[in-house]
Design a protein around this motif. Structure first.
Motif, PDB file in Angstrom:
ATOM      1  N   UNK A   1       0.829  -1.197   0.000  1.00 43.38           N
ATOM      2  CA  UNK A   1       0.000   0.000   0.000  1.00 43.38           C
ATOM      3  C   UNK A   1       0.864   1.248   0.000  1.00 43.38           C
ATOM      4  N   UNK A   2       0.662   2.082  -0.968  1.00 41.97           N
ATOM      5  CA  UNK A   2       1.303   3.385  -1.028  1.00 41.97           C
ATOM      6  C   UNK A   2       0.167   4.395  -1.113  1.00 41.97           C
ATOM      7  N   UNK A   3      -0.271   4.880   0.027  1.00 43.84           N
ATOM      8  CA  UNK A   3      -1.434   5.758   0.070  1.00 43.84           C
ATOM      9  C   UNK A   3      -1.109   7.087  -0.570  1.00 43.84           C
ATOM     10  N   UNK A   4      -1.969   7.543  -1.451  1.00 47.09           N
ATOM     11  CA  UNK A   4      -1.815   8.859  -2.041  1.00 47.09           C
ATOM     12  C   UNK A   4      -2.976   9.766  -1.636  1.00 47.09           C
TER      13      UNK A   4
ATOM     14  N   UNK B   1      -1.646  -0.780  -5.309  1.00 47.17           N
ATOM     15  CA  UNK B   1      -1.535  -2.096  -4.708  1.00 47.17           C
ATOM     16  C   UNK B   1      -1.446  -3.151  -5.796  1.00 47.17           C
ATOM     17  N   UNK B   2      -1.320  -4.401  -5.397  1.00 42.86           N
ATOM     18  CA  UNK B   2      -1.209  -5.503  -6.356  1.00 42.86           C
ATOM     19  C   UNK B   2      -2.599  -5.916  -6.821  1.00 42.86           C
TER      20      UNK B   2
ATOM     21  N   UNK C   1      -5.677   1.853  -7.423  1.00 41.14           N
ATOM     22  CA  UNK C   1      -7.023   1.488  -7.000  1.00 41.14           C
ATOM     23  C   UNK C   1      -7.743   2.734  -6.529  1.00 41.14           C
ATOM     24  N   UNK C   2      -9.039   2.822  -6.820  1.00 40.66           N
ATOM     25  CA  UNK C   2      -9.868   3.932  -6.376  1.00 40.66           C
ATOM     26  C   UNK C   2     -11.095   3.401  -5.656  1.00 40.66           C
TER      27      UNK C   2
ATOM     28  N   UNK D   1     -11.534  -0.537  -6.360  1.00 43.14           N
ATOM     29  CA  UNK D   1     -11.566  -1.080  -7.717  1.00 43.14           C
ATOM     30  C   UNK D   1     -10.291  -0.677  -8.461  1.00 43.14           C
ATOM     31  N   UNK D   2      -9.737  -1.619  -9.208  1.00 44.58           N
ATOM     32  CA  UNK D   2      -8.546  -1.357 -10.022  1.00 44.58           C
ATOM     33  C   UNK D   2      -8.925  -0.392 -11.146  1.00 44.58           C
TER      34      UNK D   2
END
Length: 67
Positions: free
Chosen positions: A3-6, A13-14, A24-25, A42-43
């Protein structure tokens, strides 16, 4: 999942469907969760959906009374 939160509504994520790191959003929440609290993600590339978080009970567990 890495997880790299923006932001509260976007993270990387993977993705299992894309087989790689993707963005992902959080889609618009139909369950009326607060902003950033919805467990659905969702990707952005393929739409693969994931649910993150812990399970919650739909109703309280009934305990047996012992005498």
């Amino acid at each position: 999942m890495t997880a790299l939160w923006s932001s509260a509504q976007c993270r990387s994520g993977h993705c299992a469907s894309c087989a790689g790191e993707r963005l992902f959003e959080q889609p618009v929440c139909a369950d009326e969760h607060e902003l950033g609290e919805c467990p659905e993600w969702a990707c952005v590339s393929c739409g693969h959906a994931v649910i993150l978080g812990s399970a919650q009970l739909a109703r309280p567990v009934r305990r047996l009374a012992t005498v």
